[in-house]
Design an enzyme around this catalytic site. Structure first.
Site, PDB file in Angstrom:
ATOM      1  N   GLY A 126      -6.633  -8.318   6.297  1.00 47.66           N
ATOM      2  CA  GLY A 126      -6.469  -6.889   6.064  1.00 47.66           C
ATOM      3  C   GLY A 126      -7.010  -5.992   7.147  1.00 47.66           C
ATOM      4  N   PRO A 139      -7.256 -13.078   9.033  1.00 46.10           N
ATOM      5  CA  PRO A 139      -6.490 -11.998   9.657  1.00 46.10           C
ATOM      6  C   PRO A 139      -5.066 -12.446   9.948  1.00 46.10           C
ATOM      7  CG  PRO A 139      -7.998 -13.000  11.241  1.00 46.10           C
ATOM      8  CD  PRO A 139      -8.222 -13.703   9.944  1.00 46.10           C
ATOM      9  N   GLY A 140      -4.113 -11.603   9.629  1.00 47.85           N
ATOM     10  CA  GLY A 140      -2.727 -11.855  10.003  1.00 47.85           C
ATOM     11  C   GLY A 140      -2.358 -10.822  11.055  1.00 47.85           C
ATOM     12  N   ARG A 195       9.662  -2.473   8.230  1.00 51.19           N
ATOM     13  CA  ARG A 195       8.440  -1.736   7.890  1.00 51.19           C
ATOM     14  C   ARG A 195       8.633  -0.225   7.765  1.00 51.19           C
ATOM     15  NH1 ARG A 195       4.201  -1.555  10.358  1.00 51.19           N
ATOM     16  NH2 ARG A 195       2.808  -1.803   8.584  1.00 51.19           N
ATOM     17  N   TYR A 209       7.844   0.760   4.038  1.00 47.70           N
ATOM     18  CA  TYR A 209       6.497   1.311   3.822  1.00 47.70           C
ATOM     19  C   TYR A 209       6.332   2.694   4.443  1.00 47.70           C
ATOM     20  CZ  TYR A 209       5.438  -3.765   3.501  1.00 47.70           C
ATOM     21  OH  TYR A 209       5.415  -5.099   3.194  1.00 47.70           O
ATOM     22  N   CYS A 218      24.146   0.504   7.017  1.00 45.34           N
ATOM     23  CA  CYS A 218      24.815   1.617   6.352  1.00 45.34           C
ATOM     24  C   CYS A 218      24.016   2.133   5.168  1.00 45.34           C
ATOM     25  CB  CYS A 218      26.220   1.184   5.949  1.00 45.34           C
ATOM     26  SG  CYS A 218      27.189   0.819   7.417  1.00 45.34           S
ATOM     27  N   TYR A 241       4.661  -8.917  10.410  1.00 46.63           N
ATOM     28  CA  TYR A 241       5.611  -8.492   9.378  1.00 46.63           C
ATOM     29  C   TYR A 241       6.854  -7.856  10.007  1.00 46.63           C
ATOM     30  CZ  TYR A 241       1.242  -9.348   7.036  1.00 46.63           C
ATOM     31  OH  TYR A 241       0.070  -9.945   6.633  1.00 46.63           O
TER      32      TYR A 241
HETATM   33  C1  LIG Z   1      -1.304 -11.250   3.620  1.00 47.23           C
HETATM   34  C2  LIG Z   1      -2.610 -11.923   3.426  1.00 47.23           C
HETATM   35  C3  LIG Z   1      -3.583 -11.894   4.428  1.00 47.23           C
HETATM   36  C4  LIG Z   1      -3.391 -11.189   5.748  1.00 47.23           C
HETATM   37  O1  LIG Z   1      -3.338  -9.816   5.699  1.00 47.23           O
HETATM   38  P1  LIG Z   1      -3.334  -9.014   7.088  1.00 47.23           P
HETATM   39  O2  LIG Z   1      -3.344  -7.595   6.661  1.00 47.23           O
HETATM   40  O3  LIG Z   1      -2.109  -9.377   7.825  1.00 47.23           O
HETATM   41  O4  LIG Z   1      -4.566  -9.387   7.823  1.00 47.23           O
HETATM   42  C5  LIG Z   1      -4.740 -12.597   4.210  1.00 47.23           C
HETATM   43  N1  LIG Z   1      -4.963 -13.261   3.066  1.00 47.23           N
HETATM   44  C6  LIG Z   1      -4.064 -13.300   2.065  1.00 47.23           C
HETATM   45  C7  LIG Z   1      -4.356 -14.072   0.843  1.00 47.23           C
HETATM   46  C8  LIG Z   1      -2.866 -12.623   2.206  1.00 47.23           C
HETATM   47  O5  LIG Z   1      -1.973 -12.650   1.206  1.00 47.23           O
END
Ligand SMILES: *Cc1c(COP(=O)(O)O)cnc(C)c1O
Length: 419
Positions: free
Chosen positions: A235, A273-274, A311, A315, A342, A371
């Site tokens: 997150g 972290p993603g 996105r 969002y 469209c 994403y």
């Molecule tokens: C999506 C997710 C993340 C990563 O969130 P980011 O905002 O991309 O860092 C981490 N843990 C879990 C369980 C998730 O579902």
């Protein structure tokens, strides 16, 4: 601050290579990832936390599941947060061993639980139902629990996951009973997990979540269960706007590890972290097909829409855009940057000043690594686009663009309709 790119003779450069040359060589739309930035982002986040305590980074791979990108992070020593059996298998395929992967699913079937567990991947349980079912499927296995910390954070209401009443995790008032039950069932209980949401820009919600987790760790210890790790989820946000501040990751790391070390016996911190790892590694390059003055608005019509990057439409997310072939030039007017889908909700950017956009120009959409491709679709029967990895001035294809014909691959017209 948002990541900026270098320009050379009025052309945007990515990883030492001209964005315009990449667009010409590989076609558009195309996602272009800078390998060095990917490695640097991983090292920065790992370094920030590991200087204080034993840390494991579990890259949340749903942000970007390209196999080459997974492989780069495998080389860096990353672990994985996987949310589906498909993600688990992709990571195993590129060389992650099962012990480096943790599976955090939601509303998971028995078949998937069995498949993940048979592959030797640890399951982070999301519900009491899932625990009871796993007790039959894989008795005695290693587990942890995702709890609902009652703290949320995120860039959009759609991605806040930690608030009270959320569909994710064990509700706070059931956590202790659930750990006690897990012990009775004979599970080998390893840790505790929470994920408050995605793309938060401030440190405080992470601290609030950690307070909750620490209290739980100590209550769980009081019923005779010593946990090895706390997993603080992902997150961590990234700046998408030019002047936006970035989250103080150093401060976050110091505060979080301080709390854990002062108030618990926990030895290992996991984070997932993603976005932080992949977001600013990648730009989406899309070609301008059409320019329109609609009276009240001017439009730049590109070959990427919400089929390629959802996105903004999904969002209302902000993505910075620039013209890669008129890089750094003075802007002339305001435009909406839109795609070929469209629907009027199909846009990439609203009201942006751009330097006299014309047909054939290349728009670079920043911060497209998280994403981006992973949420793209075939809507309007548009093939999924290509992905390219750039390293040291060299660009390599890491995903071929789909063909129109490939979209028919799994479809069947019943014989009787052809008679
Ligand atoms: C999506 C997710 C993340 C990563 O969130 P980011 O905002 O991309 O860092 C981490 N843990 C879990 C369980 C998730 O579902």
């Amino acid at each position: 601050m948002m990541r900026e790119f270098e320009g050379k003779d009025g052309v945007m450069m990515i990883g030492g290579k001209s964005a315009v040359e990449i667009a010409e060589e590989f076609g558009t739309p195309v996602y272009v990832t800078d390998e060095q930035r990917l490695r640097d982002n991983y090292r920065r986040i790992y370094g920030a936390f590991s200087r204080y305590m034993d840390t494991k980074i579990h890259y949340a791979c749903k942000a970007n599941t390209n196999l080459a990108i997974l492989k780069v992070l495998e080389q860096e020593g990353s672990g994985i947060d996987a949310v589906s059996i498909g993600e688990v298998k992709s990571c195993l395929k590129v060389g992650y061993t099962p012990d480096r992967i943790m599976y955090t699913g939601v509303n998971v079937s028995d078949a998937e639980l069995k498949a993940v567990s048979d592959l030797g991947v640890m399951i982070n349980l999301d519900s009491v139902s899932e625990m009871e079912r796993l007790a039959d499927i894989a008795p005695g296995s290693d587990v942890s629990f995702r709890v609902t910390p009652g703290v949320g954070s995120g860039h959009s209401a759609k991605v806040i996951t930690g608030s009270k009443g959320a569909k994710f995790g064990i509700p706070l008032d059931e956590v202790i009973n659930t750990y006690a039950r897990a012990k009775d069932l004979g599970f080998n209980i390893k840790g505790i997990h929470a994920h408050i949401g995605s793309g938060g820009q401030v440190v405080e919600p992470f601290m609030d979540m950690m307070e909750v987790l620490i209290e739980l760790v100590n209550e769980i210890k009081a019923i005779g269960i010593d946990l090895e790790f706390i997993d603080m989820g992902g997150g961590i946000g990234v700046p998408y706007k030019p002047q936006e501040e970035e989250m103080e990751v150093g401060e976050l790391a110091m505060n979080i590890t301080d709390m854990i070390q002062e108030e618990t016996d926990i030895k290992t911190l996991i984070l997932e972290p993603g976005r932080y790892i992949v977001c600013d590694t990648t730009v989406l390059l899309t070609r301008v097909n059409d320019v329109k003055d609609a009276g009240t608005k001017k439009y730049v019509g590109c070959d990427a829409g919400f089929n390629t990057l959802i996105r903004p439409a999904m969002y209302d997310s902000y993505h910075y855009v620039a013209l890669a072939n008129k890089f750094g030039r003075a802007c002339t007017d305001k435009y909406d940057v839109v795609g070929p889908i469209c629907e009027s909700g199909d846009y990439l950017a609203h009201d942006r000043v751009l330097p006299d956009p014309r047909e054939g120009d290349i728009v670079a959409v920043y911060n497209a690594g998280a994403y981006g491709f992973s949420m793209s679709s075939n809507y309007n029967s548009r093939p999924l686009c290509a992905e390219v990895l750039v390293n040291d001035g060299k660009a390599e294809l890491i995903r071929e663009a789909e063909t129109e014909e490939e979209q028919w691959r799994h479809q069947i017209i019943p014989e009787r309709l052809l008679r």
